[in-house]
Design a protein around this motif. Structure first.
Motif, mmCIF file in Angstrom:
data_model
loop_
_atom_site.group_PDB
_atom_site.id
_atom_site.type_symbol
_atom_site.label_atom_id
_atom_site.label_comp_id
_atom_site.label_asym_id
_atom_site.label_seq_id
_atom_site.Cartn_x
_atom_site.Cartn_y
_atom_site.Cartn_z
ATOM 1 N N ALA A 85 36.439 5.815 -19.592
ATOM 2 C CA ALA A 85 35.850 5.101 -18.445
ATOM 3 C C ALA A 85 36.759 3.951 -17.990
ATOM 4 N N THR A 86 37.335 3.213 -18.955
ATOM 5 C CA THR A 86 38.168 2.068 -18.566
ATOM 6 C C THR A 86 39.471 2.541 -17.900
ATOM 7 N N HIS A 87 39.977 3.709 -18.345
ATOM 8 C CA HIS A 87 41.195 4.244 -17.730
ATOM 9 C C HIS A 87 40.900 4.709 -16.296
ATOM 10 N N ALA A 88 39.745 5.369 -16.149
ATOM 11 C CA ALA A 88 39.338 5.829 -14.808
ATOM 12 C C ALA A 88 39.153 4.620 -13.886
ATOM 13 N N ALA A 89 38.554 3.551 -14.435
ATOM 14 C CA ALA A 89 38.330 2.338 -13.630
ATOM 15 C C ALA A 89 39.671 1.737 -13.203
ATOM 16 N N LEU A 90 40.633 1.703 -14.135
ATOM 17 C CA LEU A 90 41.947 1.115 -13.824
ATOM 18 C C LEU A 90 42.646 1.917 -12.723
ATOM 19 N N ILE A 91 42.688 3.239 -12.886
ATOM 20 C CA ILE A 91 43.368 4.061 -11.866
ATOM 21 C C ILE A 91 42.619 3.957 -10.531
ATOM 22 N N GLY A 92 41.279 3.896 -10.617
ATOM 23 C CA GLY A 92 40.480 3.729 -9.395
ATOM 24 C C GLY A 92 40.846 2.428 -8.680
ATOM 25 N N ILE A 93 40.955 1.345 -9.445
ATOM 26 C CA ILE A 93 41.300 0.033 -8.856
ATOM 27 C C ILE A 93 42.701 0.106 -8.238
ATOM 28 N N ILE A 94 43.649 0.686 -8.982
ATOM 29 C CA ILE A 94 45.028 0.761 -8.482
ATOM 30 C C ILE A 94 45.061 1.539 -7.166
ATOM 31 N N LEU A 95 44.362 2.688 -7.136
ATOM 32 C CA LEU A 95 44.378 3.505 -5.921
ATOM 33 C C LEU A 95 43.670 2.805 -4.761
ATOM 34 N N ALA A 96 42.520 2.177 -5.062
ATOM 35 C CA ALA A 96 41.759 1.516 -3.992
ATOM 36 C C ALA A 96 42.553 0.339 -3.406
ATOM 37 N N VAL A 97 43.098 -0.495 -4.280
ATOM 38 C CA VAL A 97 43.844 -1.675 -3.808
ATOM 39 C C VAL A 97 45.103 -1.235 -3.049
ATOM 40 N N SER A 98 45.827 -0.262 -3.618
ATOM 41 C CA SER A 98 47.058 0.205 -2.965
ATOM 42 C C SER A 98 46.735 0.832 -1.608
ATOM 43 N N GLY A 99 45.653 1.620 -1.582
ATOM 44 C CA GLY A 99 45.241 2.259 -0.324
ATOM 45 C C GLY A 99 44.914 1.215 0.731
ATOM 46 N N PHE A 100 44.187 0.170 0.319
ATOM 47 C CA PHE A 100 43.792 -0.857 1.278
ATOM 48 C C PHE A 100 45.019 -1.624 1.805
ATOM 49 N N ILE A 101 45.932 -1.962 0.886
ATOM 50 C CA ILE A 101 47.135 -2.718 1.307
ATOM 51 C C ILE A 101 47.954 -1.863 2.291
ATOM 52 N N THR A 102 48.096 -0.571 1.972
ATOM 53 C CA THR A 102 48.876 0.315 2.848
ATOM 54 C C THR A 102 48.210 0.434 4.218
ATOM 55 N N TRP A 103 46.884 0.655 4.186
ATOM 56 C CA TRP A 103 46.168 0.792 5.467
ATOM 57 C C TRP A 103 46.317 -0.490 6.294
ATOM 58 N N SER A 104 46.159 -1.624 5.626
ATOM 59 C CA SER A 104 46.236 -2.905 6.318
ATOM 60 C C SER A 104 47.634 -3.128 6.921
ATOM 61 N N ALA A 105 48.678 -2.746 6.153
ATOM 62 C CA ALA A 105 50.053 -2.932 6.640
ATOM 63 C C ALA A 105 50.327 -2.015 7.833
ATOM 64 N N VAL A 106 49.880 -0.757 7.739
ATOM 65 C CA VAL A 106 50.089 0.199 8.844
ATOM 66 C C VAL A 106 49.316 -0.266 10.076
ATOM 67 N N ASP A 107 48.097 -0.750 9.826
ATOM 68 C CA ASP A 107 47.238 -1.207 10.914
ATOM 69 C C ASP A 107 47.842 -2.434 11.615
ATOM 70 N N ALA A 108 48.476 -3.313 10.826
ATOM 71 C CA ALA A 108 49.054 -4.537 11.402
ATOM 72 C C ALA A 108 50.255 -4.198 12.289
ATOM 73 N N ARG A 109 51.184 -3.418 11.799
ATOM 74 C CA ARG A 109 52.308 -2.948 12.618
ATOM 75 C C ARG A 109 53.005 -1.783 11.893
#
Lengths: 152, 502
Positions: A7-31
Motif C-alpha cells: 500500500a505504501t509503495h502504491a501511495a508513493l508511485i501514485g503521489i509521484i505520478l499525480a504531482v508530476s502530471g499536475f506540474i506537466t499540465w500546469s507548465a504546458v497550460d502556462a506556455r
C-alpha cells in the motif's frame, strides 16, 4: 500468482505520478514553448516510463509465500505510530505561526517524548518546557524574522 | 606566479601585530555554531555579523567574515554525520557515508575524517588560489552557460549511482526531484504550478525540503529505538579515536587530492560552487573505487571525498570575488558588501594595485585552516554528545528544530510546511527503498540546469551542438565527463574479463 504491491509503495508511485502530471499540465497550460518545457517534458516522459516499468516488474514478480508475508508484517509493527507522529508533526508545523512557536513546540515535544517511549509523568513536560525556552531564547533570537509567541 | 615583494608585505601586515587575528577565533566559533544548527546558514551568520565589521580595518573584517565561512562549512558536516542533517547543500554527500558510520558506532572516526579532509581541502583550495589566481580568473571569465550545463549534468549523473535496491527506483527518485524543481516561475518568467500560493513563486525552498526529506524522515524511522549508537561501549566520545579517524584520511590520498582539486575548480564557477562540488567529488570517488558497493553504507572514502571538495570550493569561490569582483554565492555576496563598506572594489585593478592585501587575505585563510583543526577537535567532544541522548528525547527535539530551521530559512509558514511535506515523502521513500538523496540532487540541480539550458539555446540560436564546437572548455569538460562515466567503467570491465579469462 503475481507479486504483492504494498500500500505504501502504491501511495508513493501514485503521489509521484499525480504531482508530476499536475506540474506537466500546469507548465504546458502556462506556455507550450520549448523554452518553458525544456526540462519538464523529457522528465515527465521518463517518469511515466519508469513508473510503468516499476509497476510491471513488481506485479510480475512471483508472490512471496504466505508465511514470509506474515513475517514481514510482524517485523514492521510501528507503521501506525510513525504515521501518528508524522501527522502530529504536520499539525505542529502548521500551528507554529498560528498558536505561537512556544506553545506549539512545548506541546509537540511533550507528546513526541511520550509517543517515543519517554518514561515518567513529570520528566517529559519538564524537558519540553526547558527545551522550548532554550529554542525561543537561543535559536529564536538569531532569527532575522518576527516570531509569534504566546507565553514567552 | 607569486609577487615576492607583495608576499613579504602581506606577511608583514599579518604578523607584525596581533590585530588582524583578533576576530578569527570568534568568527570560527560563530561559523561552527551556525553551520551545525539546521536552518541557520553561513550567509545568514555573515550578514548578521556584517555590521560588527564597520569598526574594523579591511583586513581584520575580511579575516573575521571568512573565518565564519570556514567554520560554517565544517559545522554543516558535523550534523550531517551525527544526525543525517546536512547543514547546507554543500554537506549533502557528507551525510551519505558519515551518518551510516555514526550509526555503526564509528562517529568519532567519521568526525575525525571529516575534520582532516576539510582542513586539507581548505588548505589546497587557498594554496591554489594563491598560486593561480590570475589564470583561474581568466578561466572563470570563459565559463558560459554551456559549460555550466556540462558541470551540472556531471553532478546529476550521481543520481544513477544512488540506489540500494533497483536502478529504476534511484532514477525515478532523481527524476521526481527534477520535476519538483520545475514548480514556480520559470527562467523565462512563465508562472507554473504556484496553485495560487505566493510562497511558491520562487519554487520549493530547497533547504527546508532537504531538512525534511533527509532528517525528519530518518528521525521517524529511529522512533522506538534506544540510542543513535546501539552499542553502549561505542557511545563514548574519544579524542584518540577522533585523531585516529583524522589519520585515516591520509590512507586515501587519491580521493583527498582529487576531491580538493575538483572542489577548487568547480567552486570557482559562479553560481555552481560547493553544492555541486561535493556531489561530483563523491560520485567520482564511488566510480573509481575498487569497492563501490561499500559507498552509502559507511565508506570512509565517501566522507573524505565530500568534505575535501566542499572545503576547497571555498578557496575557489574567492577567485571570482577577488579577481573579478563577482560573488559566486550568498556568502561571497556578503563579503562583497564588506568590500564596499571599506571602499574597495574587487576585480583586476584590486589584484594589480593591492596584491599585498590579496595575499594577506589568502594567507590569513591558510592560518584559519590551522586554527579550525584545533577548534574543531575541541568542539567535537561537545557536539558528539548527541549520541548519548536517548532517542525518545532526541527524536521530538530534533524534529522541532527541523521545523524551526525551515522557518529560519523562509521566514514564513512555507518553510515548516515544506519540512513536513518532505518528511512524509522521505518516510514513504525510505519504507520502499527509494534513495532520498537522489530526489534532493534533482531538486537542487534542476532549476540550475533549466536556466543554463535555456540560455545555451538562446545563445546558440537553437543549435547547441554546433555551438559546442566553438567552446573548447565545454568540449574538454564534456570529453572528460564521457571518459570518466563511460570509458573508466568499460576499461574496468575489460580488465576484469581479462583476469577471469586468465
Amino acid at each position: 500468482m503475481t507479486g504483492k504491491f504494498h500500500a505504501t509503495h502504491a501511495a508513493l508511485i501514485g503521489i509521484i505520478l499525480a504531482v508530476s502530471g499536475f506540474i506537466t499540465w500546469s507548465a504546458v497550460d502556462a506556455r507550450a514553448s520549448m523554452e518553458n518545457l525544456i526540462v519538464t517534458a523529457p522528465v515527465a516522459a521518463v517518469i511515466a516510463l519508469l513508473s510503468v516499468l516499476l509497476i510491471a516488474s513488481t506485479l510480475l514478480k512471483p508472490a512471496p509465500e504466505a508465511a514470509e508475508d506474515a513475517e514481514e508484517e510482524t517485523r514492521d509493527p510501528g507503521i501506525w505510530g510513525d504515521m501518528l507522529l508524522l501527522a502530529g508533526f504536520g499539525v505542529f508545523c502548521y500551528a507554529l505561526t498560528h498558536i505561537g512557536f512556544d506553545l506549539a513546540t512545548f506541546l509537540f515535544v511533550w507528546a513526541g517524548v511520550v509517543m517515543s517511549g519517554g518514561k515518567g509523568w513529570w520528566q517529559p513536560p519538564l524537558f519540553a518546557a526547558a527545551f522550548t525556552a532554550l529554542l525561543v531564547y537561543g535559536f529564536g533570537s538569531l532569527f532575522p524574522y518576527p516570531m509569534l509567541t504566546l507565553v514567552l | 606566479m607569486i609577487d615576492q615583494f607583495a608576499l613579504s608585505q602581506a606577511l608583514d601586515l599579518l604578523f607584525s601585530s596581533f590585530t588582524p587575528w583578533l576576530w578569527v577565533i570568534p568568527g570560527l566559533m560563530i561559523g561552527l555554531v551556525f553551520g551545525s544548527i539546521p536552518g541557520l546558514q553561513i550567509s545568514m551568520a555573515m550578514a548578521v555579523f556584517l555590521p560588527v565589521t564597520f569598526g574594523m580595518d579591511f583586513l581584520q573584517a575580511m579575516l573575521f567574515l571568512t573565518s565564519i565561512f570556514t567554520g560554517g562549512a565544517y559545522g554543516g558536516g558535523v550534523t550531517a554525520i551525527l544526525m543525517n542533517i546536512p547543514g547546507s547543500s554543500s554537506s549533502i554527500a557528507t551525510a551519505f557515508d558519515g551518518y551510516p558510520m555514526a550509526r555503526q558506532g564509528k562517529h568519532n572516526e567519521a568526525l575525525g575524517l571529516g575534520l582532516a579532509a576539510s582542513v586539507v581541502g581548505a588548505f589546497v583550495g587557498y594554496m591554489l588560489l594563491m598560486l593561480l589566481i590570475q589564470p583561474l580568473a581568466a578561466f572563470v571569465l570563459k565559463i558560459g552557460p554551456l559549460e555550466m550545463v556540462v558541470v551540472v549534468l556531471w553532478g546529476l549523473t550521481l543520481i544513477a549511482t544512488l540506489n540500494d535496491s533497483a536502478l529504476s527506483k534511484g532514477l525515478l527518485a532523481g527524476f521526481f526531484g527534477l520535476m519538483l524543481s520545475q514548480i514556480g516561475m520559470s527562467t523565462t518568467g512563465v508562472m507554473r504550478t504556484s496553485v495560487g500560493m505566493p510562497y511558491l513563486i520562487d519554487g520549493l525552498p530547497v533547504v527546508p525540503a532537504m531538512i525534511g526529506i533527509f532528517a525528519a524522515s530518518e528521525l521517524l524511522r529511529l522512533r522506538g529505538g534506544t540510542y543513535l549508537v546501539r552499542n553502549e561501549d561505542q557511545r563514548d566520545i574519544s579524542f584518540g579515536r577522533i585523531l585516529k579517524g583524522a589519520g585515516e584520511t591520509f590512507k586515501y590520498p587519491g580521493v583527498l587530492v582529487r576531491g580538493s582539486l575538483l572542489g577548487a575548480v568547480i567552486g570557482a564557477i559562479p553560481g555552481v560552487g560547493s553544492s555541486v562540488a561535493n556531489l561530483v567529488s563523491y560520485g567520482e570517488a564511488k566510480r573509481t573505487s575498487k569497492t563501490p558497493e561499500r559507498f552509502g553504507k559507511g565508506a570512509p572514502e565517501g566522507v573524505v571525498a565530500a568534505e575535501s571538495a566542499n572545503s576547497s570550493s571555498e578557496g575557489g569561490s574567492m577567485t571570482a570575488l577577488l579577481a573579478l569582483g563577482i560573488p559566486g554565492g550568498a556568502a561571497t555576496a556578503v563579503l562583497l558588501a564588506a568590500f564596499s563598506f571599506h571602499n574597495i572594489i574587487g576585480g583586476p585593478s584590486f589584484i594589480r594595485n593591492q596584491t599585498d592585501i590579496v595575499y594577506s587575505i589568502i594567507l590569513g585563510n591558510l592560518g584559519q585552516v590551522v586554527l579550525l583543526a584545533v577548534l574543531g577537535l575541541l568542539s567535537l567532544r561537545l557536539l558528539g554528545l548527541v549520541v548519548r541522548v536517548p532517542l525518545s528525547y532526541l527524536v521530538p527535539s530534533v524534529l522541532a528544530m527541523c521545523a524551526w530551521g525551515g522557518y529560519g530559512i523562509t521566514g514564513t509558514i512555507a518553510g515548516p510546511l515544506t519540512v513536513a511535506g518532505f518528511a512524509a515523502l522521505g518516510w514513504l521513500m525510505r519504507r520502499n527503498n527509494y534513495p532520498v538523496a537522489a530526489t534532493v540532487i534533482g531538486l537542487l540541480l534542476g532549476r540550475m540546469m533549466e536556466g543554463e539550458l535555456v540560455r545555451t539555446m538562446q545563445i546558440s540560436g537553437g543549435n547547441p551542438l554546433r555551438y559546442m564546437l566553438e567552446r573548447p572548455i565545454a568540449l574538454v569538460l564534456f570529453a572528460v565527463m564521457l571518459l570518466v562515466l563511460v570509458g573508466a567503467p568499460l576499461l574496468k570491465a575489460m580488465r576484469r574479463r581479462r583476469t577471469t579469462e586468465a
